[in-house]
Design a protein around this motif. Structure first.
Motif, short mmCIF file in Angstrom:
data_model
loop_
_atom_site.label_atom_id
_atom_site.label_comp_id
_atom_site.label_asym_id
_atom_site.label_seq_id
_atom_site.Cartn_x
_atom_site.Cartn_y
_atom_site.Cartn_z
N ALA A 59 0.97 -1.24 0.07
CA ALA A 59 -0.04 -0.13 -0.05
C ALA A 59 0.81 1.26 0.05
CB ALA A 59 -0.83 0.12 1.22
N HIS A 60 1.93 1.24 1.01
CA HIS A 60 2.92 2.40 0.86
C HIS A 60 3.56 2.83 -0.69
CE1 HIS A 60 5.73 5.29 2.51
NE2 HIS A 60 6.76 4.42 1.64
N PHE A 61 4.03 1.77 -1.37
CA PHE A 61 4.76 2.10 -2.38
C PHE A 61 3.61 2.21 -3.68
CE2 PHE A 61 5.66 -2.53 -2.58
CZ PHE A 61 5.09 -3.02 -3.75
N LEU A 62 2.31 1.54 -3.40
CA LEU A 62 1.30 1.80 -4.50
C LEU A 62 1.01 3.43 -4.46
CD1 LEU A 62 -0.42 0.87 -6.57
CD2 LEU A 62 -1.89 -0.02 -4.93
N GLU A 77 8.32 -2.70 -10.15
CA GLU A 77 9.60 -2.24 -10.62
C GLU A 77 10.04 -0.94 -10.33
OE1 GLU A 77 11.57 -1.44 -14.97
OE2 GLU A 77 9.90 -2.92 -14.76
N LEU A 78 9.07 -0.19 -10.27
CA LEU A 78 9.52 1.54 -10.10
C LEU A 78 9.67 1.79 -8.70
CD1 LEU A 78 7.61 3.13 -12.80
CD2 LEU A 78 10.10 2.71 -12.69
N PHE A 79 8.74 1.19 -7.86
CA PHE A 79 8.53 1.69 -6.40
C PHE A 79 8.65 0.72 -5.36
CE2 PHE A 79 5.88 4.24 -9.35
CZ PHE A 79 6.21 5.42 -8.88
N ALA A 80 8.71 -0.61 -5.54
CA ALA A 80 9.02 -1.28 -4.41
C ALA A 80 10.63 -1.34 -3.86
CB ALA A 80 8.78 -2.77 -4.95
N PRO A 81 10.54 -1.35 -2.55
CA PRO A 81 12.17 -1.40 -2.05
C PRO A 81 12.76 -2.74 -2.58
CG PRO A 81 10.49 -0.72 -0.30
CD PRO A 81 9.77 -1.23 -1.52
#
Length: 209
Positions: free
Chosen positions: A60-63, A200-204
């Motif tokens: 939810a955080h990186f979404l 790909e772009l936002f997940a740690p």
């Protein structure tokens, strides 16, 4: 011209009002970006990310970061003006942020408000209506002609992406990548494909459980 529709979207009545604004603009010949319709559907993409092994709070955080980037890209690059719905006990926080960004970028903004509730002696907060020259429209039907006039009279020179502030530039680059994916055939409705780009772009790194 393409118009960014900014306003509250957190219950059915709010979404219906924003859809009504979008419909009136489309009937007048504009194209629009309506976030809850044209962007990602948070719940469905979140479900895919959780199925892929991400913990729900992390996903939810990186979404949320992905949604922010997509909307900033639309606001900064794809859209030439903003239709801003100020209705509510207080104006929607996200829409306030979007209007402030549009104002800073020199894009025309037309505000709509027929809600009598306000915070300051019957007046809208001056830090908000100052963004629209202290004028709001009381009818959705007044938005198309006001936007046409604003687009004709306000000379808004697009800011080259390379001239944007660094953090906005990064958000625009990520948002562009997401939008390009969503514009592929049926990709807007392919939550698996959208989730793949979001991760790909936002997940740690090393965050899959």
């Amino acid at each position: 011209a393409r118009i960014y529709c900014a306003g509250p979207l957190f219950n059915q009545a709010e979404r219906d009002e924003m859809t009504a604004i979008s419909d009136v603009l489309c009937e007048a010949g504009f194209t629009v970006y309506l976030p809850h319709r044209d962007g990602m559907e948070f719940r469905l993409v979140l479900d895919v990310l959780v199925q892929r092994g991400y913990a729900a709070p992390l996903a939810a955080h990186f979404l949320h970061a992905a949604i922010f980037a997509l909307d900033v890209y639309q606001l900064a690059v794809e859209c030439q003006a903003v239709a801003w719905n100020l209705n509510g006990r207080v104006p929607d926080e996200g829409a306030v942020s979007e209007a402030a960004m549009a104002w800073t970028l020199g894009k025309p903004i037309v505000a709509y408000k027929d809600d009598v509730r306000s915070l300051i002696s019957g007046r809208v907060n001056p830090m908000l209506v100052g963004l629209v020259e202290f004028e709001t429209k009381e009818s959705i039907g007044d938005l198309p002609p006001a936007l046409k006039t604003a687009l004709e009279t306000e000379i808004a020179v697009p800011t080259p992406i390379g001239k944007l502030p660094p953090r906005m530039r990064r958000a625009v680059a990520d948002g562009r990548r997401l939008w390009q994916t969503m514009q592929q055939t049926d990709a807007q409705f392919d939550n698996e494909q959208i989730a793949e780009v979001v991760a790909e772009l936002f997940a740690p790194t090393s965050s899959v459980g």
